[in-house]
Design a protein around this motif. Structure first.
Motif, short mmCIF file in Angstrom:
data_model
loop_
_atom_site.label_atom_id
_atom_site.label_comp_id
_atom_site.label_asym_id
_atom_site.label_seq_id
_atom_site.Cartn_x
_atom_site.Cartn_y
_atom_site.Cartn_z
N LEU A 42 20.02 54.76 46.52
CA LEU A 42 19.30 55.69 47.40
C LEU A 42 18.97 55.07 48.75
N PHE A 43 18.78 53.77 48.78
CA PHE A 43 18.25 53.10 49.96
C PHE A 43 19.37 52.56 50.85
N GLY A 44 18.99 52.24 52.09
CA GLY A 44 19.97 51.72 53.03
C GLY A 44 20.66 50.47 52.53
N LEU A 45 19.90 49.57 51.91
CA LEU A 45 20.49 48.34 51.40
C LEU A 45 21.50 48.61 50.29
N ASP A 46 21.38 49.77 49.64
CA ASP A 46 22.32 50.13 48.57
C ASP A 46 23.67 50.60 49.12
N PHE A 47 23.67 51.05 50.36
CA PHE A 47 24.87 51.70 50.88
C PHE A 47 26.04 50.71 50.96
N TYR A 48 27.18 51.18 50.47
CA TYR A 48 28.40 50.36 50.54
C TYR A 48 29.60 51.28 50.72
N ARG A 49 30.53 50.83 51.55
CA ARG A 49 31.78 51.55 51.74
C ARG A 49 32.93 50.55 51.70
N GLU A 50 33.94 50.89 50.96
CA GLU A 50 35.10 50.00 50.82
C GLU A 50 35.66 49.66 52.21
N GLY A 51 35.84 48.36 52.44
CA GLY A 51 36.42 47.91 53.69
C GLY A 51 35.43 47.59 54.79
N MET A 52 34.15 47.87 54.57
CA MET A 52 33.19 47.57 55.62
C MET A 52 32.90 46.07 55.67
N LEU A 53 32.48 45.60 56.85
CA LEU A 53 32.09 44.22 57.04
C LEU A 53 30.57 44.10 57.04
N PHE A 54 30.10 42.87 56.91
CA PHE A 54 28.66 42.60 56.92
C PHE A 54 28.34 41.71 58.12
N ALA A 55 27.12 41.83 58.62
CA ALA A 55 26.72 41.01 59.76
C ALA A 55 25.26 40.64 59.67
N MET A 56 24.95 39.44 60.13
CA MET A 56 23.57 39.00 60.35
C MET A 56 23.46 38.49 61.77
N VAL A 57 22.28 38.66 62.32
CA VAL A 57 22.08 38.38 63.75
C VAL A 57 21.13 37.20 63.91
N GLN A 58 21.54 36.26 64.76
CA GLN A 58 20.67 35.15 65.16
C GLN A 58 19.96 35.55 66.44
N ARG A 59 18.63 35.55 66.41
CA ARG A 59 17.83 35.94 67.57
C ARG A 59 17.09 34.73 68.13
N PRO A 60 16.62 34.81 69.36
CA PRO A 60 15.83 33.70 69.90
C PRO A 60 14.66 33.35 69.00
N LYS A 61 14.36 32.07 68.91
CA LYS A 61 13.31 31.61 68.01
C LYS A 61 11.91 31.92 68.52
N ALA A 62 11.83 32.27 69.80
CA ALA A 62 10.52 32.56 70.38
C ALA A 62 10.64 33.73 71.35
N PHE A 63 9.56 34.49 71.48
CA PHE A 63 9.51 35.59 72.44
C PHE A 63 9.35 35.00 73.84
N GLY A 64 10.25 35.39 74.75
CA GLY A 64 10.25 34.84 76.09
C GLY A 64 11.37 33.86 76.33
N MET A 65 12.32 33.79 75.35
CA MET A 65 13.46 32.89 75.50
C MET A 65 14.75 33.69 75.52
#
Length: 719
Positions: free
Chosen positions: A214-237
């Motif tokens: 039911l939830f967004g984390l449950d969603f899967y589609r054959e052939g899709m890729l996954f991604a994670m994002v690295q963000r600045p470690k501090a606000f203002g950088m």
């Protein structure tokens, strides 16, 4: 005229296949008028429909209702169909609920925020059900050659009592579809409701318990890729350089892309992209001030004492009132930043193509998600579809679309369908937080203990206006000044459950208790006197309903046995009162505290709630109880601090939440006044902090001027 959106096509085709000539009715969200009905057949799934909200009746009598608003745990997916079913006069067991996709031509307000879904759609949904009922009765009357007035509808059947004839809605669907759509149908009297006001299970309970996707984390589609994002470690950088050589060489990694001051790792599985992200070599540089909590504390004092402020409301002659006062009460209250921390971290799926885009995931504002995606992609909004999954919490965090745009931008750069997933650490350290605020209150009392003057200044970090200048006690004090000051910070903030009032209510209601004590008056009576004064001689505009506020005050005092109970030691029980109006609803609470091993423990909270007609008793009680636990937990324990722009807390090992054994008993009482329903997802939270802090004062003699409470006396040493 447009086709059903792709995102609901499969559900609709299943419906059409089983309906075999059933009746499909649509109702426009803006005017609540039915569009032309359509008989479902094998070709119905591809027919053009100019509908908004959908009501389908199959030959077997099953009613299918498409619920348009996002379900974030507030129970709207159950409440909306209940409203339609009530006017339709159908057995609730016959109703099947399907989440509708985003379609602003068919639905007017597809938002989960501001506790506004029910107030906005109440009449529209009732008219939808009533229109269908009238058409079904008309079809039966024609078949039996009797006046429609001689027929009634009950439990999915049309009855002609004089002859004893009856037909099911399913049997009448085809005939009803041929009738003209009536306008201005008569709605039920509240006293005739048979569904609304009773207790129902959430329509998704079974699916949730059995682990259905039911939830967004449950969603899967054959052939899709996954991604994670690295963000600045501090606000203002900002990102200075990226070395992704090692990450790109790891198994399953497809690409590493840079966008919007972020770096995303794209690959074939969540685990693979998570491990690859850990070896990214990203160098950052400051692009602005790197602020710390210590900086904010100094700023609060400077701005509270400064001369620059935006006046929000001014009544009477405040300076004269304070000069003539027999007694002046002055206090300051402070609240920290807070993360949203929904159980389900941010995630979203996007498939960007040359000719359009498909978005799927948990969002409180699907139209905003589509709008921002359309602007970025340079596409017309109608080229972008949005399908809403159920959300594992939101609390205002999912009103924003930044995490949706993560998926959109990465999908465009990777030229592939991509699902972006945040970790808990991402969620907590790259969130948009509840603003940190400090308030200064002043009250002027005359010789009889009457409050003749009131001042409030709110200073917030990215809080906009941290006051609600039209709320109580405005209108009840003859001389009043409310102003505010804002400090702009690189730390991102946003709406947090019951925005502004979630921390303002604690401060206001705690201060009113202080004033009542200084006046030598009972805290409940002190508030009632102010409300009665506003009724007799209001000062300026009074934007809240005084009678409704008085009613919840009396109900909470009555149900809690205010001032009459004894504690375990035989002495008067320590009780604290709080009263607040937000999101068009009125809530009064009484907290009860006892001392255990020298520490105050909250044992019970009584809540009196006026939200108008209660649609689902179970859902409503859960909303009130959840809001109280949320409000108490964050007031007691929640604290987000910063050092040089970086959050000090990144997961639940360092950010304290309320624990199961710390949750008090919660007793809820609703005012039954027959008024149209108002908001309920948020109004129970704001009064809770003060109900608790005022009870703690009664038990210990010590006021709590800062949140979280556990960092103040008398809680030192509690972990």
């Amino acid at each position: 005229m447009s086709l059903l959106p792709n995102t609901s096509r499969r559900d609709f085709m299943k419906l059409a296949a089983t309906a075999g000539g059933g009746l499909l009715l649509g109702f426009h969200g803006a005017r609540a008028a039915a569009a032309e009905p359509m008989i479902l057949d094998a070709n119905a799934a591809s027919a053009a429909l100019d509908f908004n909200s959908f009501l389908a009746i199959a030959p077997n009598g099953t009613i299918t209702i498409f619920s348009p608003n996002p379900e974030v745990g507030q129970g709207i997916k159950t409440a909306f169909p209940l409203i339609v079913a009530e006017e339709l006069n159908v057995d609730w067991k016959q109703v099947n609920v399907v989440q509708a996709p985003l379609d602003t031509k068919k639905y007017e307000r597809q938002v989960a925020g501001g506790s506004g879904s029910i107030p906005h759609s109440w009449k529209r949904l009732r008219e939808a059900g009533a229109t269908a009922r009238v058409m079904l009765i008309g079809a039966a009357a024609q078949r039996w050659k009797v006046p429609a007035e001689a027929c009634t509808a009950q439990n999915g059947m049309v009855l002609h009592k004089a002859s004893g004839k009856k037909l099911s809605y399913g049997e009448l669907a085809q005939d009803a579809a041929k009738l003209p759509v009536p306008q201005d149908v008569k709605l039920k009297e509240y006293k005739d409701f048979t569904l609304i006001g009773k207790t129902y299970k959430n329509v998704d309970n079974q699916a949730i318990i059995t682990g259905k996707p039911l939830f967004g984390l449950d969603f899967y589609r054959e052939g899709m890729l996954f991604a994670m994002v690295q963000r600045p470690k501090a606000f203002g950088m900002k990102v200075k350089s990226v070395d992704a050589t090692q990450a790109k060489a790891m198994p399953g990694i497809i690409d590493v892309v840079t966008f919007r001051n972020n770096v995303a790792v794209v690959g074939k599985s969540t685990w693979q992209v998570k491990k690859a992200r850990e070896v990214l070599k990203v160098e950052y540089e400051a692009e602005g001030a790197l602020e710390s909590t210590a900086d904010h504390n100094r700023l609060f004092d400077e701005l509270l004492n400064g001369s620059e402020a935006t006046v929000r409301r001014q009544d009477g002659d405040v300076e004269a009132a304070f000069k003539s006062a027999a007694k002046v009460v002055k206090s300051e209250y402070q609240c920290p930043f807070l993360p949203h921390n929904p159980l389900e971290p941010m995630n979203f799926f996007a498939h960007v193509r040359e000719d359009g885009a498909e978005l799927i995931g948990p969002t409180q504002t699907p139209e905003r998600a589509r709008g921002e995606a359309a602007k970025y992609l340079g596409l017309p909004p109608e080229k972008i579809t949005v399908e809403m999954t159920r959300m594992g919490g939101g609390f205002g965090r999912r009103l924003a679309a930044d995490y949706v745009m993560d998926a959109v931008e990465v999908s465009k750069l990777a030229k592939a369908p991509v699902k972006v997933i945040w970790t808990r650490e991402d969620d907590m350290t790259a969130g948009n937080y509840r603003p940190a605020v400090k308030y200064r209150f002043e009250a002027a009392l005359d010789a009889k203990g009457n409050m003749i003057g009131y001042k409030l200044r709110g200073v917030g970090i990215n809080a906009g206006n941290p006051t609600r200048e039209q709320n109580f006690p405005s209108g009840a004090v003859p001389n009043l000044l409310i102003d505010s000051v804002e400090h702009k910070s690189p730390i991102t903030t946003g709406p947090w459950r019951a925005p502004i009032t979630n921390f303002l209510a604690y401060a206001e209601q705690s201060f009113l208790d202080e004033v009542a004590e200084a006046a030598g008056k009972d805290p409940v009576q002190f508030r009632q006197d102010l409300l009665e004064q506003a009724k007799k001689t209001p000062t300026g505009d009074v934007k809240y309903d005084l009678d409704r506020m008085i009613a919840v005050t009396k109900l909470a005092a009555e149900k809690s046995g205010w001032g009459k109970k004894k504690g375990p030691d035989g002495k008067p029980l320590a009780q604290g009162f709080s009263l607040y109006y937000s999101h068009l609803s009125y809530v009064a609470q009484v907290g009860e505290v006892v001392m255990e091993k020298g520490k105050p423990v909250v044992k019970k909270i009584h809540a009196a709630v006026d939200c108008g007609v209660v649609i689902n008793q179970s859902g409503a009680r859960q909303q009130v109880m959840g809001g109280i636990v949320d409000g108490m937990g964050h007031a007691m324990y929640g604290n987000m601090t910063f050092k040089d722009g970086a959050p000090d807390q990144s997961n639940f090992n360092s950010f304290r939440l309320i624990r199961v054994n710390e949750i008090p008993e919660v007793e809820v009482h609703f005012v039954n006044n027959g008024m149209d329903p108002t908001g309920l997802g948020e109004p129970a939270l704001p009064p809770t902090g003060a109900a608790v802090s005022n009870a703690i004062f009664k038990a210990t003699g010590k006021r709590l001027y800062k949140q979280p409470f556990v960092e103040e006396e008398p809680f030192k040493g509690i972990s």
